[in-house]
Write an enzyme that holds these catalytic residues in place. Structure first.
Site, PDB file in Angstrom:
ATOM      1  CG  ASP A   1      38.328  98.564  28.856  1.00 23.85           C
ATOM      2  OD1 ASP A   1      39.201  97.984  29.521  1.00 23.85           O
ATOM      3  OD2 ASP A   1      38.229  98.464  27.614  1.00 23.85           O
TER       4      ASP A   1
ATOM      5  CD  GLU B   1      42.633  99.750  30.729  1.00 22.62           C
ATOM      6  OE1 GLU B   1      43.430  98.811  30.657  1.00 22.62           O
ATOM      7  OE2 GLU B   1      41.662  99.904  29.933  1.00 22.62           O
TER       8      GLU B   1
END
Length: 482
Positions: free
Chosen positions: A216, A263
């Site tokens: 993330d 990400e």
């Protein structure tokens, strides 16, 4: 002479090939480009209970939400999202607020349940990807547990020097990689003590059966060429996280067998090529283009072959929508399930992309009620095994290694992806009936897609037929082999 061909959507032979290896690249030797099911906010038990369905639907990976110890918000309420005054409280994003790097949290399950999920995945030949987020802690940083503070040499050593300064210039790499994002304090990921503690968590996940990680906010963790935070001597987190380098003698387990992607949302001054040396990345711009096509009901003016990224297609994780596009600004939430199926069929049918990711929407969600039953831990809706989605998944698995050709009707409503001369996926992106008339290399005959009932015919190199609104057809040139 005419033949009749049928898609056998429930039994498909998967074909696999190795990624090209590069020194220290944790993606080396990963052997699949099969679809990922993003089992968003499902509990470990829910994923385990549905593993056979996941495998039968053609997914070779399942991605779970963060497994780490996390901030307990709103008295531990289990709503996906709640407003003030709602009887059931909660927010899905609390598991994105770490308070310690141990396996298990109140939202998704404990360590034993995580292991049981991985054991179930192994039984059905599915690999588990875990969402990880070393970049920050909980907004309430005082909720960080004592063991975490002690492991990094004290609370003051947990954060970058700029870790509590909000990012204002998102394209400034020092701010982007060391500043506070959305109220989340930025962790000093270059602290060797932090790296050692965090890698114990990662290796514990691997020991229990995890075989991949989604990082993330990866673009907010510095690369070797990025400017240094005053507390850091060198930006080496990605070298440690991907197995190129040890942290205080501790290295990533099984680096050549672990799939890692980040990400890395596309924007100005994002060092996509440097990130590509470490991991696959999200093709966020391509997903946005697919959603524009759904909105316009036409692919006219779009270069469907262009992945809109600086790195090779084999290093991209693709999607139609992600949990962020669905939840945060609800950018993709208004699109119907039928629209998502149509775009997914196109995306999965393509030759490129390391893995396409299918986002599981909440159960009983509608275009007026995006949260559906509004329960963390529950299985998502049935779209992940809808017949058209399964057909697209199995087509992708069966067509590995076949070249692609994309054809579009003059009005852009019909798009066809041919994979060599072995098969094709045809999609009507419009919400009206549409006629098909496209050149093809498939042999003459009549083709019936059993998922949707769409019938197409080929005669003298021309495919023709009629397609219902948002209909898809997945067809093979060789019967009874897929």
């Amino acid at each position: 002479m005419k033949f009749k061909y049928f898609l056998l959507c429930l039994s498909s032979a998967a074909a696999f090939s190795s990624f090209a290896a590069s020194p220290g690249n944790a993606n080396a030797h990963v052997t699949e480009d099969a679809p990922i099911l993003h089992a968003w906010s499902w509990s470990f038990n829910s994923i385990a209970d549905n593993m056979k369905t996941i495998a039968d639907a053609g997914y070779k990976y399942v991605q779970c939400s963060p497994a780490n110890t996390c901030f307990v918000g709103e008295d531990g309420g289990m709503a996906l999202f709640s407003e003030e005054g709602d009887s059931i409280r909660g927010k899905w994003y609390y598991y994105y607020q770490p308070t310690d790097w141990k396996i298990g949290n109140y939202m998704l399950g404990n360590r034993d349940q995580f292991k049981a999920m991985c054991d179930s995945a192994y039984k059905y030949h599915v690999k588990v990807i875990v969402d990880v987020l070393p970049n920050h802690t909980a907004i309430d940083h005082n909720a960080v547990l004592p063991a975490f503070n002690e492991a990094v040499g004290g609370h003051e050593n947990l954060f970058h020097a700029n870790g509590f300064k909000p990012i204002t210039q998102w394209n400034d790499r020092l701010e982007c990689t060391t500043g506070q994002m959305g109220g989340l304090p930025d962790v000093n990921t270059e602290n060797p003590d932090f790296q050692y503690y965090y890698m114990q968590y990662v290796n514990d996940l691997i020991n229990l059966g995890a075989r991949g990680f989604r990082y993330d906010t990866a673009k907010h963790i510095g690369l070797p060429s990025d400017p240094l935070d005053p507390k850091s001597n060198r930006n080496n987190f990605w070298d440690v996280a991907t197995g190129r380098e040890a942290a205080k003698g501790l290295s990533l387990l099984m680096p050549d067998s672990i799939f890692i992607y980040g990400e890395v949302l596309q924007d100005k001054n994002v060092k996509e090529n440097e990130y590509a040396a470490y991991m696959a990345q999200t093709a966020s711009n391509y997903g946005h283009m697919l959603r524009e096509i759904l909105k316009d009901e036409s692919a006219n003016g779009k270069n469907l072959s262009d992945w809109q990224h600086t790195v090779q297609a084999k290093d991209l994780v693709t999607w139609v929508e992600s949990h962020d596009t669905y939840c945060n600004a609800h950018e993709s939430a208004p699109f119907s399930d039928e629209q998502i199926r149509a775009a997914w069929t196109f995306l999965a049918a393509r030759a490129g992309g390391s893995h396409p990711l299918f986002f599981s929407r909440p159960n009983n969600s509608t275009r007026r009620n995006y949260w559906g039953d509004n329960r963390i831990g529950a299985r998502g809706n049935s779209e992940f095994f809808a017949p058209a989605v399964v057909a697209a998944n199995k087509f992708r698995n069966a067509m590995y290694g076949q070249p692609e050709k994309i054809s579009t009707s003059d009005d852009g409503r019909i798009v066809m992806v041919e994979r060599g001369d072995k098969g094709a996926a045809v999609i009507n992106f419009s919400q009206k009936n549409a006629k098909v008339r496209l050149n093809t290399v498939l042999p003459d005959g009549t083709y019936t897609d059993v998922a949707t009932g769409t019938v197409l015919s080929v005669r003298k190199g021309i495919m023709s037929g009629k397609m219902a609104p948002l209909a898809t057809a997945v067809i093979y040139a060789e019967p009874n082999t897929h």
